[in-house]
Design a protein around this motif. Sequence first.
Motif, PDB file in Angstrom:
ATOM      1  N   GLN A   1       0.855  -1.505   0.220  1.00  0.00           N
ATOM      2  CA  GLN A   1      -0.560   0.231  -0.190  1.00  0.00           C
ATOM      3  C   GLN A   1       1.080   1.004   0.068  1.00  0.00           C
ATOM      4  O   GLN A   1       0.583   1.725  -0.584  1.00  0.00           O
ATOM      5  CB  GLN A   1      -0.605   0.060   1.236  1.00  0.00           C
ATOM      6  CG  GLN A   1      -2.153  -0.560   0.685  1.00  0.00           C
ATOM      7  CD  GLN A   1      -2.950  -0.559   2.494  1.00  0.00           C
ATOM      8  OE1 GLN A   1      -2.859  -0.938   3.627  1.00  0.00           O
ATOM      9  NE2 GLN A   1      -3.897  -0.462   2.016  1.00  0.00           N
ATOM     10  N   TRP A   2       1.492   1.440   0.435  1.00  0.00           N
ATOM     11  CA  TRP A   2       2.664   2.609   0.606  1.00  0.00           C
ATOM     12  C   TRP A   2       3.438   3.132  -1.224  1.00  0.00           C
ATOM     13  O   TRP A   2       3.176   3.794  -1.158  1.00  0.00           O
ATOM     14  CB  TRP A   2       3.586   2.152   1.077  1.00  0.00           C
ATOM     15  CG  TRP A   2       5.019   1.099   1.275  1.00  0.00           C
ATOM     16  CD1 TRP A   2       4.980  -0.372   1.309  1.00  0.00           C
ATOM     17  CD2 TRP A   2       6.029   1.210   0.017  1.00  0.00           C
ATOM     18  NE1 TRP A   2       5.771  -0.317   0.833  1.00  0.00           N
ATOM     19  CE2 TRP A   2       6.598  -0.197  -0.476  1.00  0.00           C
ATOM     20  CE3 TRP A   2       6.636   2.776   0.108  1.00  0.00           C
ATOM     21  CZ2 TRP A   2       7.911  -0.023  -0.631  1.00  0.00           C
ATOM     22  CZ3 TRP A   2       7.653   2.578  -1.089  1.00  0.00           C
ATOM     23  CH2 TRP A   2       8.281   1.261  -0.978  1.00  0.00           C
ATOM     24  N   ILE A   3       3.450   2.408  -1.831  1.00  0.00           N
ATOM     25  CA  ILE A   3       3.687   2.269  -2.738  1.00  0.00           C
ATOM     26  C   ILE A   3       2.587   2.517  -3.904  1.00  0.00           C
ATOM     27  O   ILE A   3       2.857   3.351  -4.695  1.00  0.00           O
ATOM     28  CB  ILE A   3       4.640   1.215  -3.303  1.00  0.00           C
ATOM     29  CG1 ILE A   3       5.598   2.056  -4.683  1.00  0.00           C
ATOM     30  CG2 ILE A   3       4.142   0.025  -4.242  1.00  0.00           C
ATOM     31  CD1 ILE A   3       6.975   1.014  -5.209  1.00  0.00           C
TER      32      ILE A   3
ATOM     33  N   GLY B   1      -0.119   8.032  -9.048  1.00  0.00           N
ATOM     34  CA  GLY B   1      -0.543   9.318  -8.845  1.00  0.00           C
ATOM     35  C   GLY B   1       1.108   9.717  -9.200  1.00  0.00           C
ATOM     36  O   GLY B   1       0.582  11.024 -10.003  1.00  0.00           O
ATOM     37  N   GLY B   2       1.669   8.926  -9.045  1.00  0.00           N
ATOM     38  CA  GLY B   2       3.524   9.483  -9.553  1.00  0.00           C
ATOM     39  C   GLY B   2       3.751   9.263 -10.626  1.00  0.00           C
ATOM     40  O   GLY B   2       3.289  10.904 -11.099  1.00  0.00           O
TER      41      GLY B   2
END
Length: 194
Positions: A163-165, A171-172
């Motif tokens: 989840q952190w990535i 969005g990146g």
Amino acid sequence: MSDIATPYVAGKPALKKSAEELRAQIPGWGADLNPGDRPSYPREQPGIETGAHWDFPERQPEKWPRERSVEHAFLTPVFGTSTPPAGVSGAIRKYAYKYSEGRAAHWLLLIAADRVDAWEHHLRSLATLRPDNPVTETGVLSEFSAHGARSRFGQKRADVNHQWIDPFIVGGPWVLAGLGAVAAVRALRKHRTA
């Protein structure tokens, strides 16, 4: 068509080598020869109707040149027509079929073509009056309105590990595209004033 060994005919083609020859040549060959090891065995018994009313299925018309697997003598009788290959992603897909389906290059090129296709669609949407909206289309708002945090923790979900990535992956690219647009506008303004 009976002389072509193909999976698209109603009858089962005869083996070119005996079971013993194949077992000696290929390790593990014939592991499912015992009918008790096959869940589909009752439907394979002689006398049970398969429902096939053809010796070879009617061929679907080919409206544009299709990708053809090097493993098959001809195009499958039925194939998808909803999205013909187009653009750079279509060229990559066509190139992927120069490789055997048993090679990693075939599948890696198809995966790359899917990613390129996604970017082609993102760029195409940016050129329209109604571009994609990553906030609503990714479902990020439901994280706040549908108990997103509570559904994640204490549930032993496998997706919690990555989840952190996810914000960076989803969005990146949009942030980078926005920064690129800002840099392009600044460069145009600087060029006009100079």
